[in-house]
Enzyme design. Structure first.
Site: not given
Length: 583
Positions: A25, A124, A302, A304-305, A389
């Site tokens: 990143r 992310s 993205d 995923d969280r 997280s």
């Protein structure tokens, strides 16, 4: 169409192309430098076994952030030059990280092909835009992030690279249109298959959850719902799933149009950055007369969280995974035959440990990074896992999965209310959490993030915390000087993990101070930011007495917070009098 050709381009290494816990990143402007992205992509191809490149099928997609569309074309041209047979691309370059994992594991092409891996273009929860962040990571054939053995090889290759292969005369593919475009090259045909990944993802979700039961809940006049995609890629799935499949009203979707800059916001689903949802759920500072929905959730860039909210009520991610694990067998068809085991990342609270002990489940504590869960899942040792997280997931794929977590919670609420939808009052999110605390006790928990701290100062702070661990008597003397009302420190270490599957050892995974009453202080340097360092401080206190589980979290934790900040000399080292984010 004529043959495309392969060009060898001379290049020189760039410093710092080391993939962190979730890939590489950097700022967009860094990735836009000539050869920068190409060096990393070629280094990845060179790190993979030949049969996972030549003649193979790979996925190239991401969260749609700025520079993604350019990157898809560059990687496609490089894939063709490196002998890849097929590239699968999400329409408009959009594919959530969990959907990529599902596509690798589940999708079969019209010609019977299966993907061997994927380049995922995401940073992310980091902001997007011309001056913000971009990222790239590689996932393997199991659908999970590349293990350290591969990422170490990629990094090593970036330090010595002298050339990369690209087919510059391969035309750009229109990735806004679904369909297969075929080309011919020196080694034969090369196809680019653009498709709508939500179809594959929804098909998988329907094998896990009882969509009819969730639909009954979502269409009940008593239940109100709100989902905020924060202008990330989750928006590409939200309408299909929540509105078209499950019957929610379209007005229940917030910020569900994916944008390259996430609407100028920070696509991180927490109480600081998901402001609009937080206000709507009655947790904001403004006093609105509008009654909040019963259930709210948010996703990151993205998808995923996840963040789970009840009416005027925040569910900590640590509690969320514990509650899902405690209720999965009866609420979610996929788990009806039982759980193989559960796991959490080390900084996540021990709420899941208590559930595992009570239900006699295998339990694992792993370093931060989803790949550690993936190993356990591949070995059939873990069904449900999570991290503080805002990442929660299961063995249906090898990534955390934000929409899966929302469907899991909706399944639990639907199960708790299956005989109650016509009654006076629903069992709410808050009811479910408080019932859980009454059964298992409560882990008061908070996380302080200090973002973009001077990297040198951050390292000094961490080194000092490690050196103090050599004398617990000195530590306890200091602790008692700070606060006399906290328990004694009984152990202190740097967390180290030996993987029970492959025997690999991960060192320096976070600094721990463990107290006699089950409280913990954990300090970590985060590897997911693109500038400076982020210090994360995790503060946790266990309360078994059900009459004391209703306190305000920050009040309950105030003594330990005081100890954490003074013991670490946070202000002295960083110059910060307050954290950037409190979760």
């Amino acid at each position: 169409m004529g043959l495309f050709t392969v060009t060898k381009k001379a290049t020189t290494p760039f410093d710092g192309q080391k993939p962190g816990t979730s890939g590489l990143r950097k700022k967009v402007t860094v990735f836009q430098q000539p050869h920068y992205l190409q060096n990393f992509v070629q280094s990845t191809f060179n790190a993979l076994p030949v049969d996972q490149v030549r003649g193979a099928t790979i996925v190239v997609s991401g969260d749609g952030r700025y520079f993604s569309k350019d990157a898809v074309q560059i990687i496609t041209k490089m894939a063709a030059a490196n002998g890849v047979r097929r590239v699968w691309v999400g329409q408009n370059s959009l594919m959530s990280t969990p959907a990529v994992s599902a596509v690798i594991r589940e999708r079969v092409g019209a010609d019977g092909s299966k993907a061997t891996g994927a380049f995922i273009l995401t940073a992310s929860h980091n902001p997007g835009g011309p001056k913000e962040d971009f990222g790239i990571k590689y996932n393997m054939g199991n659908g999970g992030p590349a293990p350290e053995s591969v990422t170490d090889k990629i990094f090593s290759n970036t330090t010595t690279i002298s050339e990369y292969l690209i087919s510059e005369d391969l035309p750009d593919v229109d990735i806004s249109v679904v369909g297969v475009t075929s080309f011919s090259g020196p080694e034969g045909p090369f196809d680019v298959d653009v498709f709508d990944s939500s179809v594959d993802y929804i098909k998988l979700m329907k094998t896990i959850f009882d969509f009819e039961a969730i639909k009954k809940l979502l269409t009940s006049p008593k239940f109100t719902f709100c989902y905020d995609a924060l202008h990330g890629v989750a928006g590409a799935y939200a309408k299909h799933i929540f509105v078209e499949e499950l019957g929610a009203d379209e007005s229940s979707l917030l910020n569900c149009v994916p944008k390259e800059d996430f609407g100028g916001g920070h696509p991180d689903p927490n109480l600081t950055y998901a402001k609009e949802l937080v206000e709507r759920m009655g947790l904001g500072k403004s006093s609105s007369n509008v009654e909040p929905p019963e259930f709210g959730a948010a996703a990151d860039g993205d998808a995923d969280r996840n963040m789970i909210l009840g009416k005027r009520f925040f569910v900590t991610p640590s509690d969320s995974v514990a509650i899902i694990a405690a209720n999965a067998v009866q609420s979610i068809p996929y788990f009806a035959s039982g759980l193989k085991g559960v796991a959490r990342s080390m900084p996540t609270s021990a709420a899941l440990d208590v559930v595992a002990k009570n239900l006699n489940l295998k339990f694992f504590e792993v370093p931060t990074g989803w790949k550690f869960f993936g190993n356990l899942m591949d070995a059939g040792m873990c069904s449900i896992c999570g991290e503080e997280s805002f990442g929660t997931g299961s063995d249906h794929i090898r990534e955390k999965d934000g929409i899966w977590a929302v469907l899991a919670w909706l399944s639990i609420i639907a199960f708790k209310n299956k005989d109650n939808l016509g009654g006076d009052k629903l069992v709410t999110v808050e009811d479910i959490v408080r019932q859980h605390w009454a059964t298992y006790g409560r882990h008061y928990y908070t996380r302080y993030d200090y973002e973009n701290v001077d990297a040198g100062a951050a390292k000094e702070l961490m080194a000092n915390l490690v050196s103090m661990q050599s004398s617990l008597s000195d530590v306890n003397k200091l602790v008692k000087e700070i606060r006399s009302d906290v328990s004694e420190v009984v152990a202190a270490d740097e967390f180290e993990y030996k993987d029970p599957v492959d025997g690999s050892v991960s060192k320096h995974q976070g600094i721990r101070y463990l107290f006699g009453d089950g409280s913990r202080l954990v300090f970590r340097l985060s590897g997911t930011g693109s500038v400076g360092a982020t210090i994360r401080v995790y503060i946790e206190q266990y309360e078994r007495d059900s009459s004391k589980t209703g306190r305000d979290s920050q009040d309950a934790l105030a003594p330990l917070v005081d100890v954490a900040l003074k013991l670490s000399k946070m202000q002295e080292y960083t110059g910060r009098s307050a954290p950037t984010v409190i979760t």
